[in-house]
Design an enzyme around this catalytic site. Structure first.
Site, PDB file in Angstrom:
ATOM      1  N   HIS A  99     -39.726  95.033  12.192  1.00 29.10           N
ATOM      2  CA  HIS A  99     -38.756  95.275  12.769  1.00 29.10           C
ATOM      3  C   HIS A  99     -37.338  95.126  12.028  1.00 29.10           C
ATOM      4  O   HIS A  99     -36.055  94.958  12.747  1.00 29.10           O
ATOM      5  CB  HIS A  99     -38.685  94.658  14.551  1.00 29.10           C
ATOM      6  CG  HIS A  99     -39.540  95.121  15.238  1.00 29.10           C
ATOM      7  ND1 HIS A  99     -40.560  94.160  15.893  1.00 29.10           N
ATOM      8  CD2 HIS A  99     -40.260  96.319  15.380  1.00 29.10           C
ATOM      9  CE1 HIS A  99     -41.429  94.791  16.614  1.00 29.10           C
ATOM     10  NE2 HIS A  99     -41.270  96.209  16.539  1.00 29.10           N
TER      11      HIS A  99
ATOM     12  N   GLU B  36     -32.434 102.356  14.929  1.00 32.53           N
ATOM     13  CA  GLU B  36     -33.094 102.371  13.580  1.00 32.53           C
ATOM     14  C   GLU B  36     -32.926 103.467  12.732  1.00 32.53           C
ATOM     15  O   GLU B  36     -32.792 103.714  11.544  1.00 32.53           O
ATOM     16  CB  GLU B  36     -34.762 102.189  13.690  1.00 32.53           C
ATOM     17  CG  GLU B  36     -35.229 100.779  14.472  1.00 32.53           C
ATOM     18  CD  GLU B  36     -36.567 100.869  14.725  1.00 32.53           C
ATOM     19  OE1 GLU B  36     -37.006  99.765  14.619  1.00 32.53           O
ATOM     20  OE2 GLU B  36     -36.844 101.867  15.213  1.00 32.53           O
TER      21      GLU B  36
ATOM     22  N   ASN C 140     -38.891 108.657  12.275  1.00 25.98           N
ATOM     23  CA  ASN C 140     -38.900 107.145  12.855  1.00 25.98           C
ATOM     24  C   ASN C 140     -40.424 107.520  13.357  1.00 25.98           C
ATOM     25  O   ASN C 140     -40.250 107.749  14.603  1.00 25.98           O
ATOM     26  CB  ASN C 140     -37.888 106.514  13.384  1.00 25.98           C
ATOM     27  CG  ASN C 140     -38.234 105.317  13.961  1.00 25.98           C
ATOM     28  OD1 ASN C 140     -39.387 104.616  13.687  1.00 25.98           O
ATOM     29  ND2 ASN C 140     -37.372 104.614  14.358  1.00 25.98           N
TER      30      ASN C 140
ATOM     31  N   ARG D 170     -38.838 105.445   8.252  1.00 27.99           N
ATOM     32  CA  ARG D 170     -39.303 104.493   8.690  1.00 27.99           C
ATOM     33  C   ARG D 170     -40.755 103.977   7.889  1.00 27.99           C
ATOM     34  O   ARG D 170     -41.748 104.786   8.393  1.00 27.99           O
ATOM     35  CB  ARG D 170     -39.131 104.051   9.791  1.00 27.99           C
ATOM     36  CG  ARG D 170     -39.661 102.702  10.392  1.00 27.99           C
ATOM     37  CD  ARG D 170     -39.542 102.530  11.991  1.00 27.99           C
ATOM     38  NE  ARG D 170     -40.183 101.184  12.305  1.00 27.99           N
ATOM     39  CZ  ARG D 170     -41.286 101.506  13.112  1.00 27.99           C
ATOM     40  NH1 ARG D 170     -41.755 102.581  13.421  1.00 27.99           N
ATOM     41  NH2 ARG D 170     -41.777 100.237  13.445  1.00 27.99           N
TER      42      ARG D 170
ATOM     43  N   HIS E 169     -36.335  91.712  19.779  1.00 25.37           N
ATOM     44  CA  HIS E 169     -36.410  93.205  19.858  1.00 25.37           C
ATOM     45  C   HIS E 169     -37.672  93.163  20.648  1.00 25.37           C
ATOM     46  O   HIS E 169     -38.905  92.817  20.234  1.00 25.37           O
ATOM     47  CB  HIS E 169     -36.750  93.521  18.392  1.00 25.37           C
ATOM     48  CG  HIS E 169     -37.270  95.197  18.288  1.00 25.37           C
ATOM     49  ND1 HIS E 169     -36.334  95.947  18.079  1.00 25.37           N
ATOM     50  CD2 HIS E 169     -38.304  95.729  19.112  1.00 25.37           C
ATOM     51  CE1 HIS E 169     -36.992  97.385  18.029  1.00 25.37           C
ATOM     52  NE2 HIS E 169     -38.154  97.138  18.731  1.00 25.37           N
TER      53      HIS E 169
ATOM     54  N   ARG F 295     -50.882  94.856  21.936  1.00 20.63           N
ATOM     55  CA  ARG F 295     -51.146  93.982  20.821  1.00 20.63           C
ATOM     56  C   ARG F 295     -51.159  92.450  21.346  1.00 20.63           C
ATOM     57  O   ARG F 295     -50.213  91.960  22.207  1.00 20.63           O
ATOM     58  CB  ARG F 295     -50.228  93.969  19.612  1.00 20.63           C
ATOM     59  CG  ARG F 295     -50.620  95.222  18.738  1.00 20.63           C
ATOM     60  CD  ARG F 295     -49.729  95.376  17.739  1.00 20.63           C
ATOM     61  NE  ARG F 295     -48.516  96.464  18.091  1.00 20.63           N
ATOM     62  CZ  ARG F 295     -47.351  96.697  17.439  1.00 20.63           C
ATOM     63  NH1 ARG F 295     -47.046  95.824  16.593  1.00 20.63           N
ATOM     64  NH2 ARG F 295     -46.509  97.619  17.964  1.00 20.63           N
TER      65      ARG F 295
ATOM     66  N   HIS G 152     -33.414  97.337  28.786  1.00 16.10           N
ATOM     67  CA  HIS G 152     -33.303  97.905  30.151  1.00 16.10           C
ATOM     68  C   HIS G 152     -33.809  97.119  31.220  1.00 16.10           C
ATOM     69  O   HIS G 152     -33.735  97.299  32.354  1.00 16.10           O
ATOM     70  CB  HIS G 152     -33.985  99.420  30.148  1.00 16.10           C
ATOM     71  CG  HIS G 152     -33.425 100.237  29.047  1.00 16.10           C
ATOM     72  ND1 HIS G 152     -32.295 100.966  29.215  1.00 16.10           N
ATOM     73  CD2 HIS G 152     -34.018 100.499  27.895  1.00 16.10           C
ATOM     74  CE1 HIS G 152     -31.962 101.647  28.131  1.00 16.10           C
ATOM     75  NE2 HIS G 152     -32.851 101.503  27.459  1.00 16.10           N
TER      76      HIS G 152
ATOM     77  N   GLY H 201     -40.171  95.596  22.937  1.00 17.20           N
ATOM     78  CA  GLY H 201     -40.561  96.895  23.287  1.00 17.20           C
ATOM     79  C   GLY H 201     -41.962  96.703  23.451  1.00 17.20           C
ATOM     80  O   GLY H 201     -42.761  95.648  23.492  1.00 17.20           O
TER      81      GLY H 201
END
Length: 394
Positions: free
Chosen positions: A180, A378, A9, A92, A207, A240, A331, A209
């Site tokens: 994702h 994943e 990945n 991936r 999702h 981004r 987290h 991160g």
């Protein structure tokens, strides 16, 4: 021992790996590791499930690329399996375009077709394909399987998958693909096990991160998502920009005379949390910072997530569940709290104590919207797809 599958990945500066036993209906993790390129001398480290280190190797000085690390790793795996067989390597791959809607064995012209999609994911696609080429050069006979981040969203239909541009461009593949997908696919399977009463209803998965996107699920299937043609769209991310007025890009190129390459670098690598804060792309660093710009970046991040959850709820015509996953989503309790506070008008209400403890269910008992925290995986999703291709019908 039975056949095993190696899962790779690839991220922006590291490659997560997992070795899975393919014998049982659910692939079983044998060991896991990381090929880390943060350091001057990149290295690969493999550990067992308890964290005990099994193998480590640094790249030889004076060499470029990671072929020597892959060579050493494959040799170690052969020794580790002790008579078992490495049946395949699963990868991936971020973008599958229109042609790839399900996992495929990488053979013939497949690699060239995947490389041709690089303009749609210029930061990610080369990173995903580099291990494919490295292993191909070392063991050309070893089966390699591509699993796509776009595949889970392949069933998106108008209007959710459409841009408001002339139809001729849509016919050439310029549409909203979403990403994702391997993470969303895994989380959807976990929702079905953890909260079956919610799984078949209207759920938004966040999702969150360094890369971040939302997915609207109905009956466990993707019906809308925040990323579009490329992984730039949607939420504010680590580096981004997310959704941006196209006029900004025109202005940068026309008035500021920025070359296309510089604009691309700005949008992918110099924007998002890093660009707004001027401090870091890492949410942990921003949460620990006392700089006003760091707090402003956090505020923008949570504002955009909440706004896009509302967009997903519009697609679903309501909201029954909200799920947090990814490094930040799993987290960062403060980020979850800030997002949910902004969504109180949608009847989202969480228990601050349960949230602070990072419990799996964090909604207050009276909340009509179930709120869950589910770690993503994943790698197991890729291993499952590899097993399905290698052992059809099992």
């Amino acid at each position: 021992m039975s056949d095993s599958v190696l899962v790779l990945n690839a991220g922006s500066s590291s490659i997560k790996l997992g070795l899975f036993d393919n014998a049982s209906a659910e692939p079983m993790l044998q060991c896991k590791g990381l090929l880390d390129e943060h350091e001057k001398a990149p290295r690969v480290v493999v550990s067992d499930a308890s964290g005990k280190q099994l193998f480590t190797k640094r790249r030889a000085s004076g060499t470029s690329g990671n072929s020597d690390l892959f060579s050493d790793m494959l040799a170690w795996i052969d020794e580790y399996l002790a008579g078992g067989r490495l049946a395949a390597v699963g990868h991936r791959i971020v973008h599958g375009g229109q042609a790839f809607s399900a996992p495929v064995v990488i053979a013939g012209q497949t690699l060239a077709a995947l490389e041709a999609l690089t303009p749609l994911a210029p930061l990610h696609q080369p990173r995903c394909l580099a291990p494919v080429r490295a292993i191909l050069s070392l063991q050309s006979e070893l089966t390699q399987i591509a699993c796509f981040d776009t595949a889970f969203h392949h069933g998106l239909t108008p209007p959710a998958n459409r841009f408001a541009i002339p139809r001729q461009f849509e016919e050439r593949g310029i549409r909203r693909y979403g990403f994702h997908g391997l993470s969303f696919e895994y989380v959807a399977s976990q929702i079905a096990a953890i909260a079956p009463l919610v799984a078949d209803k209207r759920v938004v998965v966040a999702h969150l991160g360094n890369g971040a996107s939302l997915c609207a699920l109905r009956n466990g299937k993707s019906v809308d998502t925040t990323m579009g043609l490329t992984p730039l769209d949607g939420l504010v991310m680590g580096t981004r920009c997310g959704t941006i007025d196209p006029g900004v890009l025109l202005y940068l190129m026309q008035a500021e005379k920025m070359p296309v390459e510089d604009v691309q670098r700005l949008l992918y690598e110099g924007s998002g949390l890093l660009g707004v804060s001027g401090v870091s792309a890492d949410m942990r660093a921003l949460l620990a910072s006392h700089e006003p710009a760091a707090r402003e970046a956090i505020d923008l991040f949570t504002f955009r997530v909440a706004a896009e959850v509302a967009v997903m709820a519009n697609t679903l015509a309501g909201l029954d569940g909200l799920v947090f996953t990814g490094g930040i989503g799993e987290h960062a309790a403060e980020i979850r709290q800030r997002i949910c506070d902004r969504l109180s008008w949608l009847d989202v209400s969480i228990d601050p104590a349960a949230n602070a403890r990072g419990e799996q269910r964090i909604a207050v008992k009276s909340s009509p919207v179930d709120v869950l925290v589910i770690p993503t995986n994943e790698e197991i999703t890729i291993a499952r797809h590899c097993r399905s291709l290698l052992l059809p019908g099992c």
